[in-house]
Design a protein around this motif. Structure first.
Motif, PDB file in Angstrom:
ATOM      1  N   VAL A  39       0.833  -1.201   0.000  1.00  0.00           N
ATOM      2  CA  VAL A  39       0.000   0.000   0.000  1.00  0.00           C
ATOM      3  C   VAL A  39       0.870   1.255   0.000  1.00  0.00           C
ATOM      4  CG1 VAL A  39      -1.612   1.337   1.423  1.00  0.00           C
ATOM      5  CG2 VAL A  39      -2.040  -1.090   0.993  1.00  0.00           C
ATOM      6  N   ASP A  40       1.980   1.223   0.732  1.00  0.00           N
ATOM      7  CA  ASP A  40       2.919   2.360   0.695  1.00  0.00           C
ATOM      8  C   ASP A  40       3.395   2.611  -0.732  1.00  0.00           C
ATOM      9  OD1 ASP A  40       2.734   2.749   3.421  1.00  0.00           O
ATOM     10  OD2 ASP A  40       4.575   1.654   3.882  1.00  0.00           O
ATOM     11  N   PHE A  41       3.732   1.539  -1.444  1.00  0.00           N
ATOM     12  CA  PHE A  41       4.192   1.677  -2.821  1.00  0.00           C
ATOM     13  C   PHE A  41       3.079   2.231  -3.709  1.00  0.00           C
ATOM     14  CE2 PHE A  41       4.533   0.030  -7.136  1.00  0.00           C
ATOM     15  CZ  PHE A  41       5.819   0.416  -7.489  1.00  0.00           C
ATOM     16  N   ALA A  42       1.874   1.707  -3.547  1.00  0.00           N
ATOM     17  CA  ALA A  42       0.754   2.119  -4.407  1.00  0.00           C
ATOM     18  C   ALA A  42       0.361   3.573  -4.189  1.00  0.00           C
ATOM     19  CB  ALA A  42      -0.452   1.208  -4.156  1.00  0.00           C
ATOM     20  N   ASN A  43       0.744   4.163  -3.067  1.00  0.00           N
ATOM     21  CA  ASN A  43       0.355   5.539  -2.765  1.00  0.00           C
ATOM     22  C   ASN A  43       1.446   6.562  -3.077  1.00  0.00           C
ATOM     23  OD1 ASN A  43      -2.351   5.235  -1.867  1.00  0.00           O
ATOM     24  ND2 ASN A  43      -1.622   4.394   0.068  1.00  0.00           N
ATOM     25  N   ARG A  44       2.495   6.118  -3.738  1.00  0.00           N
ATOM     26  CA  ARG A  44       3.546   7.052  -4.144  1.00  0.00           C
ATOM     27  C   ARG A  44       3.111   7.853  -5.376  1.00  0.00           C
ATOM     28  NH1 ARG A  44       8.828   3.360  -4.398  1.00  0.00           N
ATOM     29  NH2 ARG A  44       9.562   5.183  -5.594  1.00  0.00           N
TER      30      ARG A  44
END
Length: 375
Positions: free
Chosen positions: A171-176
């Motif tokens: 999720v951290d990656f998807a929100n970049r």
């Protein structure tokens, strides 16, 4: 004798950027522009196109999982009528895709809660999996092999105790915001499938994440790109690219998703043009006066191609008798088709719209290699 199992634990990607060549970066840029162009189509019919493409994508995504629903059965299920398990499952996939994508409307961040909620919508009525709906798995799973042992499995995902941490990282990656939206969507999908966080439903939720990332990044505002229809046309290559990703080679999957997006948007543009032409054609075929119940009904069929008498009454604001008259006029014009074959609780569909779903899949399939798995 099987005495141990090796699981595959993907690397954390939250702070990593995929190493892409200039050619792949350019392909992602071109694919992203195509998606933006599709989403900026005729404003009057954009909501109709969005509903059409969402339905198309969920049907194709379900078929990848070998869930085959007849479109008439799907129409019955959408109005709460008794239907097949496949139709009910496909309808649930539509609801899950819509919920997951819309959770990222207006750039809202993707959340684990939204992913879990979409999974709950997908499997809430599943006879075998409903108890696990909306929850990460608590046991080891695998892909391939048999139902009883991971021997000869194509992929043994990470053990359940690390799923939560891996999903938070995903999720951290998807929100970049520092990555190409297309590359970001592809890697998010590949990572999700590598984690395989659920007992069931991973494919449909994972493909839905592509649409969610597009929506969060503003690449789409209303529509869903029917990428699953491209994947369905050649599942062998699709699964091979996911295997490449699990082996640590990210670029083939990114290129595959970018190419699939370009194929899907080009085919969807043709559907958008055909759908936009239907209302005026229908109005001519009905031939009743403007403002009549029949003309009012025709004007809404793109967005609501499946109706029963209650829906027609709500659409037209007419009495039940006049609503039936409107249905008769539209049916006589060859626009509506009754699919229940009974005198009560009847359902009608706009055949031109439903046929276009099949036509879109055929156009996409004609441009890619048929899968040997379905021969």
């Amino acid at each position: 004798m099987l005495d141990h199992v090796e699981t595959e634990i993907p690397a954390r990607i939250g702070a990593l950027s995929p190493p892409l060549t200039a050619d792949t970066a350019a392909l992602c840029e071109a694919a992203g522009q195509g998606v933006v162009s599709l989403d900026a189509g005729p404003g009057r019919y954009l909501s109709s196109l969005a509903e059409f493409l969402t339905r198309t994508e969920s049907v194709a995504s379900s078929r990848i999982e070998r869930v085959y629903a007849d479109l008439d059965d799907l129409a019955r299920a959408s109005l709460g009528e008794e239907s097949t398990r496949s139709a009910t499952s496909t309808l649930a996939a539509t609801l899950a895709l819509r919920e997951l994508t819309e959770s990222c409307d207006d750039g809202a961040p993707l959340s684990e809660g939204a992913i879990l909620s979409a999974h709950a919508a997908l499997l809430a009525d599943d006879l075998l999996e409903h108890r696990a709906a909306g929850s990460y798995r608590t046991q080891q799973n695998w892909i391939g092999g048999s139902d009883f042992t991971p021997r000869n499995a194509a992929h043994v995902p990470p053990p359940p105790e690390v799923v939560q941490d891996l999903m938070s990282d995903l999720v951290d990656f998807a929100n970049r915001d520092d990555l190409s939206p297309v590359a970001q969507a592809a890697v998010t999908h590949g990572q999700f499938e590598a984690i395989h966080p659920f007992n069931d439903g991973n494919g449909r939720i994972g493909r839905g994440l592509i649409s969610a990332v597009f929506r969060r990044r503003g690449t789409t505002r209303r529509t869903v790109v029917p990428i699953a229809a491209v994947m369905l046309a050649d599942v062998d290559t699709y699964f091979d690219r996911l295997a490449d990703y699990r082996a640590g080679d990210v670029e083939p999957l990114v290129r595959y998703v970018a190419s699939a997006a370009m194929t899907a948007t080009e085919a969807a543009e043709a559907s958008a043009e055909r759908l936009a032409a239907l209302p005026s054609l229908w109005e001519e075929r009905v031939g009743t006066r403007r403002g009549s119940a029949a003309q009012t009904l025709v004007g809404t069929l793109l967005e609501h191609p499946i109706v029963d008498i209650a829906a027609v009454e709500a659409i037209t604001g007419a009495s039940r008798a006049r609503s039936y008259d409107a249905i008769d006029a539209v049916e006589d014009a060859g626009i509506l088709h009754e699919i229940t074959g009974r005198s009560r609780n009847r359902i009608w569909v706009a055949a031109d719209v439903m046929d276009e779903i099949a036509a879109l899949e055929e156009r996409i399939g004609a441009r890619t290699r048929p899968s040997a798995r379905w021969r």
